[in-house]
Design an enzyme around this catalytic site. Structure first.
Site, PDB file in Angstrom:
ATOM      1  CG  HIS A  44      -1.850  -1.124   1.331  1.00 36.55           C
ATOM      2  ND1 HIS A  44      -2.414  -1.557   2.518  1.00 36.55           N
ATOM      3  CD2 HIS A  44      -2.359  -1.933   0.372  1.00 36.55           C
ATOM      4  CE1 HIS A  44      -3.235  -2.556   2.286  1.00 36.55           C
ATOM      5  NE2 HIS A  44      -3.218  -2.814   0.991  1.00 36.55           N
ATOM      6  CE1 TYR A  56      -1.913   3.319   6.067  1.00 28.84           C
ATOM      7  CE2 TYR A  56      -2.989   3.437   3.938  1.00 28.84           C
ATOM      8  CZ  TYR A  56      -3.022   3.593   5.311  1.00 28.84           C
ATOM      9  OH  TYR A  56      -4.177   4.045   5.919  1.00 28.84           O
ATOM     10  CG  HIS A  57       4.673   1.628   7.306  1.00 31.94           C
ATOM     11  ND1 HIS A  57       6.037   1.838   7.385  1.00 31.94           N
ATOM     12  CD2 HIS A  57       4.104   2.859   7.348  1.00 31.94           C
ATOM     13  CE1 HIS A  57       6.282   3.133   7.487  1.00 31.94           C
ATOM     14  NE2 HIS A  57       5.121   3.773   7.455  1.00 31.94           N
ATOM     15  CG  HIS A  58      -0.066  -1.855   5.195  1.00 30.08           C
ATOM     16  ND1 HIS A  58      -1.073  -0.938   4.949  1.00 30.08           N
ATOM     17  CD2 HIS A  58       0.250  -1.734   6.514  1.00 30.08           C
ATOM     18  CE1 HIS A  58      -1.345  -0.285   6.079  1.00 30.08           C
ATOM     19  NE2 HIS A  58      -0.560  -0.755   7.033  1.00 30.08           N
ATOM     20  CD  GLN A  59       6.585  -2.960   3.379  1.00 26.34           C
ATOM     21  OE1 GLN A  59       6.609  -3.551   4.443  1.00 26.34           O
ATOM     22  NE2 GLN A  59       6.690  -1.636   3.313  1.00 26.34           N
TER      23      GLN A  59
END
Length: 489
Positions: free
Chosen positions: A284, A429-432
């Site tokens: 994200h 968004y730190h959602h890998q």
């Protein structure tokens, strides 16, 4: 060599859940964590989140230069500490939309994962058809928000976006206040939630996994280093790799499980041909809209972080779930070339159903060498259009009457071209997710194809990332993995 029933690699959102649940059943479990104990006071303090990034508890990754972002390399903070990224993240608890799980395969529909979501949580409003109470993870929703965060939500409602009191209930769409993994004013990480005193659980911190120990086509243990000294541990039943979207595929590749041509480049013997390990990397993304405040912005509230309001919205008709999730901050998030006054606030435009796909690769057989990380942000035209729509939505919110008390002039993007602003300011968004995906790398019971006694359980197994923050789904994956191990036994 020490031997345990199960060895879990990684004490993050999923790994802590796996280890805690299995040890609670009386299994002898070893939990290996590359980072140290979660003793930094900023981990406990919800307001300390930004102070943790770039510090000793952060893996501190950087991407390859991004073609659609002017060649910028983006910083990816990831937790290297007990609790993993649940000890560094924004504490926002979002399951994702029900439709997110439809394509995951047998056993992973929303109806099938809902019991796990309910089991893991202790929701402050109690249990109902969608929510759980009494679980290990405290989730709060009833708190007094910061006045700027509240005003932005009111602006969204004024603009026709419905207020949603529970984005984890029947429907995700709408504006509201974030549900947070906070307990008694402190971060409630998975280390705190799952890793209390358990007689059959041993935790070794500073234990960096270097490769999986394989006997033929069976995984029998893990080799790791601690204080520079190599160690080996055995697993009677199985090894569960929960090292995250970046470190889980690295460990598989270092162990000879991956694309043969890529492994041979680093003189790694090929054990199992799994060409999709490290592929399907996606994330994200966020872009800031920063607004000057008409008057001084009140300070942060004790026991809360600066980002605790959001909305879920669909940028176009026909989508099965929201593809936009702006996140609202009562502080300015200046980065790079951006400047402005201290009294300002940020509406972070976020896209959460990306079509762009990248990959990661080894640069060396050394486990500590930097990874080549290329998420290929905005390589899909649909993502560029979605991000532009998300930015324009945030700009519209600022013009609502509900924000007149607070909103002065728009600082960023201001007069700058929106596409240029996106390229200059987009951040993670730190959602890998996605690098050990179900179907191509693991099966629907999370078993690595071709290898017995080996599972992967973390966000890397997602074929497609959920349309929201990924901490809650990661914990759910850990809970479900624990049941899958039990079923095998």
């Amino acid at each position: 060599m020490d031997t345990f029933d199960v060895v879990v690699v990684g004490a993050g959102s999923a790994g802590a859940a796996v280890a805690g649940r299995l040890a609670g059943d009386g299994m002898r479990v070893l939990l290996l964590e590359a980072g140290g104990p979660d003793t930094d006071p900023d981990i406990r303090d919800p307001g300390g989140v930004f102070r943790l990034w770039g510090g000793p508890d952060d893996y501190n990754y950087f991407t390859a230069p991004q073609r659609h972002l002017g060649g910028r390399r983006l910083h990816w903070p990831r937790g290297k500490v007990l609790g993993g990224s649940s000890s560094l993240n924004g504490m926002i608890f979002v399951r994702g939309a029900a439709a997110d799980f439809d394509g995951w395969g047998p056993g992973w529909s929303y109806a099938e994962v809902l019991p796990y979501f309910k089991r893991l949580e202790d929701f402050d409003r109690g249990a109902d058809d969608y929510r759980g109470a009494g679980g290990p993870v405290r989730v709060i929703s009833d708190y007094t928000p910061h006045p700027v965060n509240a005003a932005i939500v009111a602006a969204a409602v004024e603009q026709g976006i419905p207020f949603n009191p529970d984005c984890n209930g029947e429907r995700a769409d709408g504006a509201g206040f974030c549900q947070l993994t906070i307990k008694d004013g402190h971060r409630h990480s998975t280390a705190t939630a799952y890793l209390g005193e358990r007689p059959t659980l041993e935790i070794r911190t500073g234990a960096r996994a270097r490769r999986l120990l394989l006997r033929g086509r069976r995984c029998v243990g893990v080799e790791y280093t601690k204080d520079g000294t190599p160690h080996r541990v055995g697993a009677e039943h199985q090894v569960v790799v929960s090292a995250g979207t970046l470190e889980s595929p690295r460990l598989l590749m270092l162990s000879g499980l991956g694309d043969p041509a890529a492994l041979r480049q680093h003189d790694i013997p090929v054990v199992e041909k799994l060409p999709e390990v490290g592929r399907n990397l996606h994330d994200h993304a966020l872009v800031p809209v920063i607004v000057a405040a008409r008057r001084p912005v009140p300070p942060a509230l004790p026991g809360l972080q600066a980002m605790h309001s959001q909305l879920f919205w669909r940028s176009r008709p026909g989508l099965p779930a929201p593809d936009v999730q702006p996140l609202f901050f009562h502080i300015p998030l200046y980065d790079g070339e951006m400047t402005g006054p201290a009294d300002a606030f940020t509406l972070m435009a976020g896209i959460v159903r990306p079509e762009s796909r990248g990959h990661l690769a080894l640069t060396s057989a050394d486990p500590d060498a930097p990874l080549h990380i290329d998420p290929a942000y905005l390589s899909a035209a649909a993502d560029r259009a979605c991000m532009r729509a998300a930015v324009e939505l945030c700009r519209e919110l600022v013009r609502a009457d509900a924000l007149k008390e607070w909103a002065g002039g728009e600082l960023h993007p201001g007069d700058r071209d929106v596409s240029d602003h996106i390229a200059r300011t987009l951040v993670t968004y730190h959602h890998q997710a996605g690098t050990c995906a179900m179907g191509s790398v693991v099966d629907h019971r999370l078993r690595v194809h071709g290898i017995e006694g080996l599972r992967v359980a973390d966000v890397s197994i997602m074929p497609t990332v959920t349309s929201g923050n990924t901490n809650a789904p990661a914990i759910m994956i850990g809970e479900r993995c624990a049941d899958l191990v039990r079923e095998d036994l």
